[in-house]
Design an enzyme around this catalytic site. Structure first.
Site, short mmCIF file in Angstrom:
data_model
loop_
_atom_site.label_atom_id
_atom_site.label_comp_id
_atom_site.label_asym_id
_atom_site.label_seq_id
_atom_site.Cartn_x
_atom_site.Cartn_y
_atom_site.Cartn_z
N LEU A 1 -11.27 -5.76 -26.47
CA LEU A 1 -11.60 -5.21 -25.16
C LEU A 1 -10.44 -5.25 -24.16
O LEU A 1 -10.65 -5.19 -22.95
CB LEU A 1 -12.82 -5.92 -24.53
CG LEU A 1 -14.13 -5.86 -25.32
CD1 LEU A 1 -15.22 -6.60 -24.57
CD2 LEU A 1 -14.54 -4.43 -25.58
N ARG B 1 -29.00 -0.53 -27.68
CA ARG B 1 -29.97 -1.18 -26.81
C ARG B 1 -29.45 -1.29 -25.39
O ARG B 1 -30.18 -1.06 -24.43
CB ARG B 1 -30.33 -2.58 -27.34
CG ARG B 1 -31.55 -3.18 -26.64
CD ARG B 1 -31.72 -4.65 -26.93
NE ARG B 1 -30.66 -5.46 -26.37
CZ ARG B 1 -30.59 -5.76 -25.07
NH1 ARG B 1 -31.48 -5.32 -24.21
NH2 ARG B 1 -29.59 -6.51 -24.63
N CYS C 1 -5.74 1.78 6.06
CA CYS C 1 -6.47 0.56 6.43
C CYS C 1 -5.98 0.06 7.79
O CYS C 1 -4.86 0.34 8.22
CB CYS C 1 -6.28 -0.51 5.37
SG CYS C 1 -4.60 -1.14 5.21
N SER D 1 -31.02 0.63 -22.18
CA SER D 1 -31.52 -0.17 -21.06
C SER D 1 -30.94 0.31 -19.74
O SER D 1 -31.67 0.46 -18.75
CB SER D 1 -31.18 -1.64 -21.28
OG SER D 1 -31.83 -2.16 -22.42
N HIS E 1 0.82 -1.20 0.00
CA HIS E 1 0.00 0.00 0.00
C HIS E 1 0.86 1.26 0.00
O HIS E 1 2.06 1.21 0.33
CB HIS E 1 -0.94 0.00 1.20
CG HIS E 1 -2.07 -0.99 1.08
ND1 HIS E 1 -3.13 -1.04 1.96
CD2 HIS E 1 -2.31 -1.96 0.16
CE1 HIS E 1 -3.97 -1.99 1.60
NE2 HIS E 1 -3.49 -2.57 0.51
N THR F 1 -22.69 -6.57 -30.08
CA THR F 1 -21.37 -6.00 -30.34
C THR F 1 -20.35 -7.10 -30.58
O THR F 1 -19.46 -6.99 -31.43
CB THR F 1 -20.92 -5.11 -29.16
OG1 THR F 1 -21.87 -4.05 -28.99
CG2 THR F 1 -19.55 -4.50 -29.42
N GLU G 1 1.05 4.01 1.87
CA GLU G 1 1.66 4.50 3.10
C GLU G 1 2.90 3.70 3.46
O GLU G 1 3.97 4.26 3.76
CB GLU G 1 0.66 4.41 4.26
CG GLU G 1 -0.66 5.13 4.01
CD GLU G 1 -1.73 4.24 3.43
OE1 GLU G 1 -2.88 4.32 3.89
OE2 GLU G 1 -1.42 3.43 2.51
N ALA H 1 -20.09 6.95 -28.53
CA ALA H 1 -19.39 7.70 -29.57
C ALA H 1 -20.35 7.87 -30.73
O ALA H 1 -20.84 6.88 -31.29
CB ALA H 1 -18.13 6.96 -30.02
#
Length: 361
Positions: A205, A296, A76, A300, A51, A197, A53, A155
């Site tokens: 992706l 769609r 934490c 939705s 982390h 798609t 810190e 887009a």
């Protein structure tokens, strides 16, 4: 020379943004000498790693008992993949800690601050709190509202189209805008598209950036029409949300590839019931999702009131065809007064395109 607390917290925010820590929050930390000089810096790069810190404190090569530690989020105080940051702070001997905001995670939520104060450490809370909450808006939403933060990306042409009547959509926006979109995608834990798609574009992706890990890929596919060899199914980092309309044979084929298949409740149209699906994502620990589906899917999510933030890229192109594919569809509204209006909207020009981003609530 000593500078205001805000100066050092801003540096924490800059550092925090360098990480890719999902599902953990973005955290940066700086250790500041009594004379105002920054001794060491750290940020949480990835879940499971050190982390911010602890990293900053470990980098400090001088006596830091008279130094100050600045953090954009409360440390934490429980054992997870790493030891509690409160332990590292206390053992370092540092006596002053400045924190931008409390951690909304119920496992912390003030407990970390209290532990430090009970150990004799002077703790200041609330410096640039608004900016700190904005940086971790996904994490805050997940713990405060008990659901994932949903960002919708679109887009379109100037006349609001996402494809021609023939379905051609490559490419609406410029190369620079598409590269920027991938950076936005990388700021979220998961990316979501619809099966149409997958069938039409077969998208990869992936982050496609060195040092950046791919986000969890989620596909809404109510009848499991996604091809087994689709690029999005190239590894096990994917979830397909389907319904009882899917065949058991296809479910088993996907699960044999190591892919998670969630059989979800259906809405009245036979598609995945999105509010129930959101609960499933929450239970799976997904704090944020970047929705890049077609018209769609976008419609939705909007009609169900599930979208928190919108990124809308607009290209200086006009199709001028009422049969071209629109970005948003639905029953519509009757008066302009009833139209959805984005809040805190801002606009950025990227190449010849304009990116509008804003909040739905």
């Amino acid at each position: 020379m000593n500078k205001p607390h805000e100066y050092y917290i801003r540096r924490c925010l800059e550092l925090a943004g360098m990480g890719n820590p999902h599902p953990n929050p973005y955290v940066g930390a700086v250790v500041v000498h009594g004379n105002g000089e920054i001794i060491a810096e750290g940020y949480h790069n990835m879940a499971g790693e050190e982390h911010a810190e602890a990293q900053a404190l470990h980098k400090s090569k001088v006596n830091i008992q008279n130094a100050k530690l600045y953090i954009n989020l409360e440390p934490c105080c429980y054992i997870g993949r790493v030891h509690p940051c409160t332990d590292a702070i206390i053992s370092s001997g540092i006596k002053t800690v400045i924190v931008a905001m409390k951690d909304p995670n119920p496992r912390v939520n003030g407990k970390g601050i209290e532990i430090l104060r009970c150990s004799g450490i002077n703790v200041t809370v609330g410096v640039l709190q608004k900016e700190a909450r904005l940086l971790n808006e996904q994490f805050v939403t997940f713990h405060a509202k008990h659901r994932p933060f949903i960002a919708l990306k679109l887009a379109t042409t100037l006349d609001g189209k996402i494809a021609t009547r023939a379905g051609d959509s490559k490419w609406i926006t410029s190369l620079k805008m598409r590269a920027h979109t991938r950076l936005l995608r990388a700021r979220h834990q998961a990316i979501l598209i619809g099966v149409n798609t997958v069938l039409k574009d077969d998208p990869h992706l992936g982050a496609r950036s060195f040092g950046k890990r791919d986000q969890m890929r989620i596909i809404l596919d109510s009848k499991l029409r996604s091809p087994l060899k689709a690029k999005a199914l190239r590894d096990k980092n994917v979830i397909i949300a389907t319904t009882s309309r899917a065949t058991l044979k296809k479910i088993k084929s996907l699960e044999k590839q190591g892919i998670f298949v969630w059989v979800c409740a259906s809405d009245r149209r036979g598609f995945v019931h999105l509010p129930k699906f959101m609960e499933r994502m929450r239970d799976h620990g997904i704090i944020s999702c970047f929705v890049e589906g077609g018209g769609r899917v976008a419609s939705s999510f909007l009609s169900e009131g599930l979208v928190d933030k919108i990124y809308w890229a607009i290209a200086p192109k006009i199709l001028g065809d009422e049969k071209a594919v629109s970005a948003i569809s639905g029953r519509g509204i009757l008066t302009m007064r009833s139209a959805m209006r984005l809040k805190n909207a801002r606009y950025t020009q990227i190449d010849d395109d304009i990116l509008c981003e804003g909040y739905t609530r």
